[in-house]
Design a protein around this motif. Structure first.
Motif, PDB file in Angstrom:
ATOM      1  N   SER A 424      12.511  16.591 -24.410  1.00 21.65           N
ATOM      2  CA  SER A 424      12.186  17.636 -23.439  1.00 21.65           C
ATOM      3  C   SER A 424      13.408  18.294 -22.813  1.00 21.65           C
ATOM      4  O   SER A 424      13.278  19.343 -22.182  1.00 21.65           O
ATOM      5  N   THR A 427      16.712  17.922 -17.487  1.00 18.06           N
ATOM      6  CA  THR A 427      16.159  18.206 -16.168  1.00 18.06           C
ATOM      7  C   THR A 427      17.130  17.782 -15.069  1.00 18.06           C
ATOM      8  O   THR A 427      18.026  16.966 -15.286  1.00 18.06           O
ATOM      9  N   GLU A 437       6.613  16.083 -14.487  1.00 19.32           N
ATOM     10  CA  GLU A 437       6.544  15.533 -15.840  1.00 19.32           C
ATOM     11  C   GLU A 437       5.180  14.941 -16.217  1.00 19.32           C
ATOM     12  O   GLU A 437       4.743  15.102 -17.369  1.00 19.32           O
ATOM     13  N   THR A 441       3.413  16.372 -19.534  1.00 19.63           N
ATOM     14  CA  THR A 441       3.220  15.463 -20.663  1.00 19.63           C
ATOM     15  C   THR A 441       1.769  15.412 -21.104  1.00 19.63           C
ATOM     16  O   THR A 441       1.460  15.521 -22.296  1.00 19.63           O
ATOM     17  N   TRP A 452       5.876  13.311 -26.035  1.00 14.91           N
ATOM     18  CA  TRP A 452       7.089  13.797 -25.377  1.00 14.91           C
ATOM     19  C   TRP A 452       7.967  12.620 -24.948  1.00 14.91           C
ATOM     20  O   TRP A 452       7.472  11.617 -24.440  1.00 14.91           O
ATOM     21  N   HIS A 454      11.050  12.065 -22.358  1.00 12.07           N
ATOM     22  CA  HIS A 454      11.826  12.669 -21.271  1.00 12.07           C
ATOM     23  C   HIS A 454      13.085  11.868 -20.979  1.00 12.07           C
ATOM     24  O   HIS A 454      13.171  10.670 -21.293  1.00 12.07           O
TER      25      HIS A 454
END
Length: 860
Positions: A424, A427, A437, A441, A452, A454
């Protein structure tokens, strides 16, 4: 017909169905015979053609019949499906096609489709009518390519809010896909991108109402199923952008083992190679013997992935430059770079065969592909580089790898669910990013992009932050336990340290517990991943999949279902006075067990709950059966020899445990299932573990089960296959014990043939006491917090004095484990002592009023 025989027949049909599904998504089948639908499903009316794919999915084409294009598109890879029942009729010059769910009407000889000559209505809702050109009003959204620069919904670079792409699902109840101009795949051995055909229109229409799961299943039937991930993928990934050396990584792994942090994947960012951004040659200053390093990772049961940025092509400084140049017939006299060309089949074949394959054979398990440059191909403007790289990397691995193909890259658009794991992006480290998130997601499941990954903890420091904020990172890691991929990561900044040993004991314990809980839940997660493969329903899914008719399911966007039986409401705000408050909606239809506080809550309500740093809002459906691993598991390379069957408070429950080899390609036909059922009647409870059905390579023939009943009182009798088991506090095979801290009954079954049924019958003295599931577990925890605070030494008593009632109440949980036969008496004494504690605290002179009030508030 026996039950076992029926199960075997069912497994056989499942295997055949899965084999068909996998074939349709292989490299050859994306343009092969499965793309031609059964002739019985096709109706030709002049230049109009209608193909009935499912009860609610129809393909609509317009053009010269000879020019119809049945090749795979980048989205649609299968059209040969079982023909559903449908009828046709002609009335007043209108052609009608009717299935069980929809009715299509087209005015004969009226020309190309438009809003005047084509309409589709839903049979179960006459008010819902679709015509060409109609726009959706309530799309539930899909996903987005990257979260780079995001601080929650806001991008700090562009100062714009993120705008997710539309998804398959909408509260309008229908989805329209215009595939007319989509690029196609040719019929070569490795199907390659080609221009679309000449038909004027190539449409697909779904009419599903609020049956969202059926819509996703239908999409997976024509767009390919989500491939199974290897079991190790669901373990803990260590990742950090750092110039790691061989020595540093060995020390890191040694420390992870020292702190009992199980680990399965080692992610090595771009500094593994020379020459900065793009490179394929190991940096020998950091890794003097790459093959030796990769041999060590394999010996330590670590799967290794390396970061790739391929945009700069093949530079003259690469070890394999001359070999690659000779293959490409490039002029090497001036030592110029060979430019990257994703759509050039020769370039990509050479990249894999000459440059990457030797690295893979040395021990790299999969690639972390990170494309951040020009969005579309220079030769084919309509071709997304991200999409095409996902396709080429995954299908090359499918054709040439010995294990399950796997890719870790960014979202490239509809159809990319076939290439599994999304990265992703970068961030900011903030509560806002953490809060966004979960929604991001689960919503991605609306386009089947269910995995996903992260940067847990965030990637970039925000504002004037000097380092990792312990509470934020801990809450993020706890969310990571209940996200598709549990991978920590951050940018190259010495101030960002996410190793567990860099945190104080309170946070380190909570982080350790989160990672351990993740490993405990892998059997449940892996079974859910099989459901994702078969049905398209993601592990992390929005609440409206299961509760579409309850309005709250569209409002409480931070909540999501984690598989079939768990509801997660992440903690996304900092705590106050040691507790974080969350507002949670519990759907009606069943009750919910708040796992970490031991509280059974009624469904159909919105409540506010509070959680200390070592607790998390996990809600398990009443009666659910959750299979788990014990805390001895250090990696997921092989199946452990023992398994926990977790049974949660409720009248009945069931679960089908799914297992396979874990990493081979044969999972479509080689797997085993074990059905577990539970039932409570009066003062008795039954747990049935049915024989394993099916077979796979390296399948264990025997196994030890521990049946763990949460939120229950000690039994009066436990029978295993009709024979009594005795209490043993140490928990030996063929015995039971009681964990007073969690109010759990543990029944330890001896090693047994997996294909032999086992039955556990538990008898109690009377019905279960409601107080056991009324937060008693949480009260025990808070009493321990009070005791620790009194012993901390900051109140002048140097930890020497604990009041009598507090002392007894705080140790009651331990007494329950030692002497479960005195359960009722100890609980009565506990309740009496608990009521006296506030008065005892008021008598401690060393406590100031502020601290005394805070401690008393913990009892409320």
């Amino acid at each position: 017909m026996s039950i076992i025989y029926k199960q075997k027949i069912k497994i056989l049909f499942q295997a055949l169905a899965c084999a068909f599904v996998l074939f349709t998504t292989s490299a050859r089948a994306q343009s092969g015979s499965q793309l031609t639908p059964d002739s019985k499903a096709v109706i030709q009316l002049g230049n109009a053609r209608f193909t009935v794919l499912t009860d609610q999915l129809v393909r609509l084409q317009w053009g010269q019949p000879a020019s119809y294009d049945n090749r795979a598109s980048l989205v649609v890879v299968n059209r040969k499906l079982p023909v559903p029942t449908f009828t046709t009729r002609t009335e007043d010059n209108w052609f009608h096609l009717k299935t069980k769910k929809i009715e299509l009407a087209y005015k004969i000889n009226s020309g190309v489709f438009d809003s005047t000559n084509l309409k589709i209505r839903f049979l179960n809702a006459d008010t819902v009518l679709w015509k060409p050109g109609q726009k959706q009003k309530f799309n539930l959204k899909g996903t987005y390519r990257t979260l780079d620069g995001q601080d929650g919904e806001l991008n700090l670079y562009s100062r714009q809010k993120i705008q997710l792409e539309d998804g398959i699902l909408s509260r309008d109840g229908w989805f329209f896909l215009d595939d007319s101009q989509s690029l196609r795949l040719d019929n070569s051995e490795w199907p390659w991108v080609a221009a679309p055909g000449t038909p004027k229109l190539d449409w697909y229409f779904w009419g599903y109402g609020d049956d969202y799961k059926s819509a996703l299943l239908d999409f997976s039937k024509i767009a390919g199923h989500v491939p199974m991930l290897s079991r190790y993928v669901f373990g803990y990934w260590w990742s950090r952008y750092w110039s790691y050396s061989d020595n540093e990584l060995r020390e890191l792994v040694q420390n992870l083992k020292r702190f009992d942090v199980p680990t399965d994947v080692l992610v090595i960012d771009m500094d593994w190679h020379t020459k900065g951004w793009t490179g394929y040659t190991w940096n020998k200053n950091l890794f003097p013997d790459p093959s030796g390093f990769l041999k060590w990772t394999k010996e330590n049961h670590l799967k290794t992935t390396l970061n790739l940025h391929p945009a700069d092509g093949i530079q003259p400084t690469e070890e394999r430059y001359n070999s690659f140049a000779a293959y490409m017939k490039a002029d090497t006299s001036q030592k110029k770079p060979i430019p990257f060309e994703a759509s050039n089949k020769a370039f990509m074949r050479g990249l894999f065969d000459i440059v990457l394959r030797p690295i893979e054979k040395a021990g790299v398990n999969f690639w972390w592909l990170d494309w951040q440059q020009w969005p579309n191909d220079n030769k084919i403007p309509a071709l997304s580089n991200t999409w095409w790289l996902n396709y080429t990397f995954f299908t090359d691995k499918a054709m040439h790898g010995q294990t399950r193909p796997l890719l870790y890259h960014r979202w490239g658009g509809l159809g990319n669910h076939r290439y599994q794991i999304g990265f992703s992006g970068d961030t900011f480290m903030s509560w806002e990013s953490l809060a966004y998130e979960p929604y991001f997601t689960s919503t991605a499941s609306n386009v089947l992009y269910t995995y996903w990954s992260h940067d847990i903890g965030g990637h970039i420091l925000k504002g004037n932050e000097k380092g990792v904020e312990p509470e934020l990172y801990t809450r993020w890691l706890q969310y990571g336990c209940f996200s598709p991929i549990m991978r920590t990561h951050s940018t190259k900044n010495a101030a960002i340290k996410k190793e567990i040993w860099n945190f104080g004991p309170e946070y380190a314990k909570a982080q350790h517990d989160a990672i351990r809980l993740r490993y405990a839940l892998v059997p449940y997660i892996y079974a859910m991943s099989r459901k994702t493969f078969e049905t398209g329903i993601g592990l992390c899914r929005p609440m409206y999949y299961d509760y579409a008719k309850q309005p709250e399911s569209y409002i409480y966007k931070e909540e999501y279902m984690f598989g079939d039986n768990m509801l997660i409401r992440p903690v996304t705000t900092p705590s106050k006075d040691g507790f974080a408050a969350v507002k949670v909606w519990l759907p009606s239809g069943n009750d919910w067990y708040e796992w970490q506080t031991g509280t059974l809550l009624k469904g159909g309500q919105v409540i506010e709950r509070s959680f200390s740093i070592d607790e998390y809002p996990i809600y398990v459906k009443a009666g659910a059966v959750i299979p788990m691993y014990n805390d001895k598991v250090q990696n997921l390379d092989t199946l452990p020899g023992s398994l926990i069957i977790g049974v949660f408070p409720g009248n009945s429950g069931k679960f089908q445990l799914y297992e396979d080899n874990g990493n081979d390609k044969n999972y479509e036909s080689e797997f085993a299932t074990t059905s577990v059922t539970t039932r409570s009647i009066g003062a008795e409870q039954m747990v049935n573990i049915n024989p394993a059905v099916g077979k796979y390579h390296s399948m264990p023939s025997r196994r030890k089960f521990t049946v763990k009943l949460f939120g229950t009182q000690p039994p009066s009798k436990v029978l295993l296959n009709g024979k009594p088991l005795q209490f043993n506090s140490e928990g030996r095979d063929g015995s039971w014990n009681y964990d007073g801290s969690d109010l759990c009954l543990n029944i330890f079954l001896p090693d047994k043939d997996c294909r032999v049924a086992q039955q556990v019958r538990i008898s109690y003295k009377g019905a279960q006491q409601p107080g056991i599931t009324a937060g008693l577990v949480e009260r025990f925890k808070r009493l321990s917090m009070i005791t620790v605070a009194l012993k901390s030494g900051d109140n002048g008593n140097e930890g020497m004095y604990i009041p009598q009632n507090l002392g007894f109440a705080e140790e009651t949980n331990r007494l329950l484990g030692y002497r479960p036969d005195n359960f009722q008496r100890y609980l009565q004494q506990f309740e009496h002592s608990y009521q006296q504690i506030p008065d005892e605290l008021k008598l401690i002179r060393q406590l100031d009023e502020q601290k005394r009030s805070k401690l008393i508030s913990l009892l409320q």
